[in-house]
Design a protein around this motif. Structure first.
Motif, PDB file in Angstrom:
ATOM      1  N   TRP A 157     -29.081  48.523  -3.364  1.00 26.11           N
ATOM      2  CA  TRP A 157     -29.900  47.606  -2.541  1.00 26.11           C
ATOM      3  C   TRP A 157     -29.520  47.690  -1.065  1.00 26.11           C
ATOM      4  O   TRP A 157     -30.332  47.422  -0.189  1.00 26.11           O
ATOM      5  N   PHE A 158     -28.237  48.060  -0.774  1.00 24.46           N
ATOM      6  CA  PHE A 158     -27.808  48.164   0.628  1.00 24.46           C
ATOM      7  C   PHE A 158     -28.620  49.243   1.333  1.00 24.46           C
ATOM      8  O   PHE A 158     -28.942  49.126   2.510  1.00 24.46           O
ATOM      9  N   ILE A 159     -28.922  50.317   0.591  1.00 31.45           N
ATOM     10  CA  ILE A 159     -29.727  51.395   1.186  1.00 31.45           C
ATOM     11  C   ILE A 159     -31.170  50.911   1.333  1.00 31.45           C
ATOM     12  O   ILE A 159     -31.783  51.067   2.393  1.00 31.45           O
ATOM     13  N   VAL A 160     -31.688  50.305   0.263  1.00 30.20           N
ATOM     14  CA  VAL A 160     -33.084  49.837   0.290  1.00 30.20           C
ATOM     15  C   VAL A 160     -33.275  48.857   1.445  1.00 30.20           C
ATOM     16  O   VAL A 160     -34.271  48.914   2.176  1.00 30.20           O
ATOM     17  N   ASN A 161     -32.279  47.991   1.622  1.00 32.23           N
ATOM     18  CA  ASN A 161     -32.380  46.988   2.675  1.00 32.23           C
ATOM     19  C   ASN A 161     -32.421  47.610   4.074  1.00 32.23           C
ATOM     20  O   ASN A 161     -33.085  47.099   4.966  1.00 32.23           O
ATOM     21  N   SER A 162     -31.715  48.737   4.249  1.00 28.14           N
ATOM     22  CA  SER A 162     -31.692  49.382   5.571  1.00 28.14           C
ATOM     23  C   SER A 162     -32.995  50.114   5.868  1.00 28.14           C
ATOM     24  O   SER A 162     -33.427  50.178   7.016  1.00 28.14           O
ATOM     25  N   VAL A 163     -33.588  50.733   4.819  1.00 32.31           N
ATOM     26  CA  VAL A 163     -34.801  51.551   5.020  1.00 32.31           C
ATOM     27  C   VAL A 163     -35.821  51.228   3.919  1.00 32.31           C
ATOM     28  O   VAL A 163     -36.121  52.062   3.065  1.00 32.31           O
ATOM     29  N   PRO A 164     -36.362  50.008   3.914  1.00 30.52           N
ATOM     30  CA  PRO A 164     -37.167  49.551   2.775  1.00 30.52           C
ATOM     31  C   PRO A 164     -38.388  50.421   2.478  1.00 30.52           C
ATOM     32  O   PRO A 164     -38.753  50.574   1.317  1.00 30.52           O
ATOM     33  N   ASP A 165     -38.989  51.001   3.491  1.00 29.53           N
ATOM     34  CA  ASP A 165     -40.209  51.775   3.219  1.00 29.53           C
ATOM     35  C   ASP A 165     -39.915  53.194   2.752  1.00 29.53           C
ATOM     36  O   ASP A 165     -40.793  53.871   2.218  1.00 29.53           O
ATOM     37  N   THR A 166     -38.703  53.642   2.965  1.00 26.79           N
ATOM     38  CA  THR A 166     -38.370  55.039   2.667  1.00 26.79           C
ATOM     39  C   THR A 166     -37.638  55.190   1.333  1.00 26.79           C
ATOM     40  O   THR A 166     -37.834  56.181   0.629  1.00 26.79           O
ATOM     41  N   ALA A 167     -36.808  54.200   0.979  1.00 28.51           N
ATOM     42  CA  ALA A 167     -35.963  54.342  -0.224  1.00 28.51           C
ATOM     43  C   ALA A 167     -36.755  53.940  -1.473  1.00 28.51           C
ATOM     44  O   ALA A 167     -36.352  53.037  -2.218  1.00 28.51           O
ATOM     45  N   ARG A 168     -37.845  54.653  -1.734  1.00 28.73           N
ATOM     46  CA  ARG A 168     -38.744  54.222  -2.817  1.00 28.73           C
ATOM     47  C   ARG A 168     -38.162  54.492  -4.207  1.00 28.73           C
ATOM     48  O   ARG A 168     -38.236  53.665  -5.096  1.00 28.73           O
ATOM     49  N   LEU A 169     -37.582  55.676  -4.389  1.00 32.49           N
ATOM     50  CA  LEU A 169     -37.020  56.033  -5.690  1.00 32.49           C
ATOM     51  C   LEU A 169     -35.819  55.130  -6.022  1.00 32.49           C
ATOM     52  O   LEU A 169     -35.665  54.666  -7.155  1.00 32.49           O
ATOM     53  N   ILE A 170     -34.995  54.888  -5.019  1.00 34.40           N
ATOM     54  CA  ILE A 170     -33.782  54.084  -5.218  1.00 34.40           C
ATOM     55  C   ILE A 170     -34.168  52.646  -5.598  1.00 34.40           C
ATOM     56  O   ILE A 170     -33.592  52.046  -6.502  1.00 34.40           O
ATOM     57  N   ARG A 171     -35.202  52.119  -4.934  1.00 34.05           N
ATOM     58  CA  ARG A 171     -35.665  50.772  -5.266  1.00 34.05           C
ATOM     59  C   ARG A 171     -36.225  50.742  -6.700  1.00 34.05           C
ATOM     60  O   ARG A 171     -35.917  49.846  -7.490  1.00 34.05           O
ATOM     61  N   THR A 172     -37.032  51.744  -7.038  1.00 35.83           N
ATOM     62  CA  THR A 172     -37.644  51.757  -8.369  1.00 35.83           C
ATOM     63  C   THR A 172     -36.574  51.840  -9.458  1.00 35.83           C
ATOM     64  O   THR A 172     -36.670  51.180 -10.486  1.00 35.83           O
ATOM     65  N   ALA A 173     -35.542  52.658  -9.208  1.00 36.90           N
ATOM     66  CA  ALA A 173     -34.457  52.773 -10.195  1.00 36.90           C
ATOM     67  C   ALA A 173     -33.822  51.407 -10.438  1.00 36.90           C
ATOM     68  O   ALA A 173     -33.572  51.006 -11.575  1.00 36.90           O
ATOM     69  N   ARG A 174     -33.588  50.671  -9.358  1.00 37.20           N
ATOM     70  CA  ARG A 174     -33.012  49.321  -9.488  1.00 37.20           C
ATOM     71  C   ARG A 174     -33.933  48.432 -10.333  1.00 37.20           C
ATOM     72  O   ARG A 174     -33.504  47.690 -11.192  1.00 37.20           O
ATOM     73  N   GLU A 175     -35.236  48.537 -10.045  1.00 39.40           N
ATOM     74  CA  GLU A 175     -36.182  47.687 -10.771  1.00 39.40           C
ATOM     75  C   GLU A 175     -36.245  48.067 -12.255  1.00 39.40           C
ATOM     76  O   GLU A 175     -36.306  47.201 -13.119  1.00 39.40           O
ATOM     77  N   VAL A 176     -36.210  49.380 -12.533  1.00 34.59           N
ATOM     78  CA  VAL A 176     -36.249  49.836 -13.931  1.00 34.59           C
ATOM     79  C   VAL A 176     -35.010  49.304 -14.667  1.00 34.59           C
ATOM     80  O   VAL A 176     -35.111  48.746 -15.760  1.00 34.59           O
ATOM     81  N   ASN A 177     -33.844  49.459 -14.061  1.00 36.08           N
ATOM     82  CA  ASN A 177     -32.612  49.013 -14.731  1.00 36.08           C
ATOM     83  C   ASN A 177     -32.555  47.486 -14.847  1.00 36.08           C
ATOM     84  O   ASN A 177     -32.095  46.956 -15.859  1.00 36.08           O
ATOM     85  N   ASP A 178     -33.031  46.796 -13.835  1.00 36.75           N
ATOM     86  CA  ASP A 178     -33.020  45.329 -13.891  1.00 36.75           C
ATOM     87  C   ASP A 178     -33.981  44.792 -14.942  1.00 36.75           C
ATOM     88  O   ASP A 178     -33.810  43.675 -15.427  1.00 36.75           O
ATOM     89  N   ALA A 179     -35.007  45.572 -15.263  1.00 40.19           N
ATOM     90  CA  ALA A 179     -36.006  45.085 -16.239  1.00 40.19           C
ATOM     91  C   ALA A 179     -35.564  45.349 -17.677  1.00 40.19           C
ATOM     92  O   ALA A 179     -36.160  44.821 -18.619  1.00 40.19           O
ATOM     93  N   LYS A 180     -34.519  46.151 -17.854  1.00 41.90           N
ATOM     94  CA  LYS A 180     -34.158  46.549 -19.224  1.00 41.90           C
ATOM     95  C   LYS A 180     -33.670  45.372 -20.089  1.00 41.90           C
ATOM     96  O   LYS A 180     -34.065  45.289 -21.259  1.00 41.90           O
ATOM     97  N   PRO A 181     -32.852  44.438 -19.574  1.00 42.75           N
ATOM     98  CA  PRO A 181     -32.426  43.329 -20.446  1.00 42.75           C
ATOM     99  C   PRO A 181     -33.613  42.539 -21.007  1.00 42.75           C
ATOM    100  O   PRO A 181     -33.608  42.152 -22.175  1.00 42.75           O
ATOM    101  N   GLU A 182     -34.627  42.333 -20.201  1.00 42.24           N
ATOM    102  CA  GLU A 182     -35.796  41.575 -20.668  1.00 42.24           C
ATOM    103  C   GLU A 182     -36.498  42.340 -21.797  1.00 42.24           C
ATOM    104  O   GLU A 182     -36.934  41.758 -22.789  1.00 42.24           O
ATOM    105  N   TYR A 183     -36.565  43.658 -21.634  1.00 46.86           N
ATOM    106  CA  TYR A 183     -37.195  44.495 -22.660  1.00 46.86           C
ATOM    107  C   TYR A 183     -36.417  44.386 -23.977  1.00 46.86           C
ATOM    108  O   TYR A 183     -36.997  44.210 -25.048  1.00 46.86           O
ATOM    109  N   VAL A 184     -35.076  44.460 -23.891  1.00 47.28           N
ATOM    110  CA  VAL A 184     -34.246  44.375 -25.101  1.00 47.28           C
ATOM    111  C   VAL A 184     -34.410  43.000 -25.749  1.00 47.28           C
ATOM    112  O   VAL A 184     -34.612  42.890 -26.964  1.00 47.28           O
ATOM    113  N   ALA A 185     -34.353  41.948 -24.922  1.00 54.47           N
ATOM    114  CA  ALA A 185     -34.472  40.590 -25.470  1.00 54.47           C
ATOM    115  C   ALA A 185     -35.834  40.414 -26.161  1.00 54.47           C
ATOM    116  O   ALA A 185     -35.911  39.856 -27.260  1.00 54.47           O
ATOM    117  N   ALA A 186     -36.885  40.924 -25.546  1.00 58.55           N
ATOM    118  CA  ALA A 186     -38.221  40.782 -26.143  1.00 58.55           C
ATOM    119  C   ALA A 186     -38.288  41.496 -27.488  1.00 58.55           C
ATOM    120  O   ALA A 186     -38.889  40.996 -28.448  1.00 58.55           O
TER     121      ALA A 186
END
Ligand code: SAJ
Length: 407
Positions: free
Chosen positions: A267-296
């Protein structure tokens, strides 16, 4: 001349990184003065004891405290090197919070003298070392050009900290060339790995990139695991086979990514260059969404039972440690309990009591391997602790098993 109460090195922040670092430096016969804002941490260390779980650390700390090479206090003293190892968590909006570094700088500034070296080890957004220099010079303008500053990120793996502190290569970013060389000399006194000197901004980014790289790779594995669920393919077999290719190395899927580093630093990278760090942001979102998927998934399976008992194996963020920070396992158990998916038995050999977050929830109990295997209808493996690896498969025969770790 140095006074008896001065030290050679001041280490600021005696947590997961600062304490082992202070212990290792002190073990080389260098006088270390460690500071921490928490008085109970200071008291514990001065007794030769420790407040965190890490193999071999207690023996080391007790040895260096007894021999007078490590002392803890709330305030710094005069020294030649000041090493900052305080936390840099996230605040709202996934923004880095460097306020602990700022407080450390305010507290060390009065003790600085000409010729001193200030090193930041805390994971930091790019530009932090430059900012720390400005903060110091605004408090002590007469020291401009008279002290040196460097950034040298820690890279150790919890559970193997003492080994990795000594053996891993280090990247050292000097704010000036002289600072880089001075910091290299300092680290060469206790690090056996290679020391690579660069500038401060590159070293700051290097730390963030290492953890973002791992996060992206794990996100790829986590996305694959969901794709494979849809396609009826065993993701563990798939990754194992793909990794037989000499240039493929996919990491392991799991219940999500936890800990205070990989789940935070990208997130430190995403925060510095929010429009450019697209893959890094998406990876964070994919990993953050995994617990909800498992719980469901667990909730869906539990709905097939009347009053099911669900055994959740593991609560920490990864195997064989007690650390619950950002733990996906904890989030999953919390989601199951809030959804009232059933009676939940938590098996976590590293804990003596449930954390407060779970205590307040209905029908959640801390249990043992044997008891939970006797009573559970559903077994969910959330952490691949060594203690779970020898479970007799026969005992799982009648259970519905959801194994997020491929144990
Ligand atoms: N995880 C997976 N699949 C994998 C590997 C890990 O799901 O294949 C999960 C773990 O279960 C855990 C999370 O990722 O929830 C993070 O665990 P980790 O073992 O990958 O890393 P940390 O957070 O304990 O330590 C990392 C390390 N960084 C790298 O390996 C690039 C360590 O070297 C750093 O010093 C540390 O972050 C830090 O302090 O930044």
């Amino acid at each position: 001349m140095k006074k008896a109460m001065d030290a050679d090195v001041v280490v600021m922040g005696l947590g997961y990184i600062g304490l082992p670092t202070a212990g290792l430096i002190a073990s080389k016969g260098i006088r270390v003065h460690g500071t921490d804002v928490n008085p109970s941490v200071v008291e514990t260390i001065n007794k030769g004891e420790i407040h965190i779980v890490e193999p071999d650390l207690e023996g080391l700390v007790s040895y260096v405290v007894k021999n007078g090479f490590l002392k803890a206090d709330r305030k710094p003293v005069k020294a030649d090197v000041f090493l900052i190892a305080v936390p840099t968590p996230l605040k709202g909006g996934h923004r880095p919070d460097i306020s602990y570094i700022e407080s450390a700088v305010t507290s060390l500034a009065p003790y600085l003298k000409k010729g001193d070296l200030v090193i930041i080890e805390s994971t930091s957004p790019v530009g932090t070392t430059e900012k720390v220099a400005e903060d110091i010079y605004s408090l002590r303008p007469e020291l401009k050009g008279e002290i040196t500053l460097a950034y040298c990120p820690e890279r150790v793996l919890p559970g193997k900290i003492l080994y990795e502190l000594e053996q891993n290569d280090r990247v050292i970013g000097g704010l000036t060339e002289e600072a880089g060389e001075k910091a290299r000399d300092f680290y060469s006194r206790f690090v056996k790995g290679n020391l690579h000197v660069t500038n401060a901004r590159t070293a700051e980014m290097c730390k963030l990139v290492e953890n973002a790289y791992r996060d992206v790779n794990i996100a790829f594995a986590n996305e694959l695991s969901i794709i494979c669920d849809h396609m009826g393919i065993n993701v563990w077999e798939l990754i194992n086979l793909a990794n037989k290719h000499p240039r493929v190395n996919i990491l392991k899927p799991g219940p999500g990514v936890g800990g205070h580093c990989i789940a935070v630093d990208p997130w430190f990278i995403v925060n510095s260059v929010p429009d450019t760090a697209r893959l890094i942001r998406t990876a964070r979102e994919v990993n953050d969404a995994k617990p909800e998927y498992v719980a469901a998934n667990v909730i869906k399976k539990a709905a097939r039972f009347k009053d099911p008992t669900i055994a959740c194996f593991g609560l920490s963020y990864k195997a064989d440690i007690d650390d619950l920070r950002e733990s996906p396992a904890l989030e999953i158990v919390e989601r199951l309990a809030k959804h009232r998916a059933g009676r939940i038995l938590v098996v976590e050999p590293h804990l003596k009591a449930l954390p407060d977050r779970l205590k307040a929830l209905p029908k959640v109990e801390l249990s043992t391997i044997d008891e939970s295997l006797k009573e559970a209808d559903i077994v969910v493996i959330l952490v691949d602790h060594r203690a779970f690896r020898n479970i007799d498969r026969m005992l799982l025969r009648e259970k519905l098993l959801i194994d997020t770790r491929g144990l």
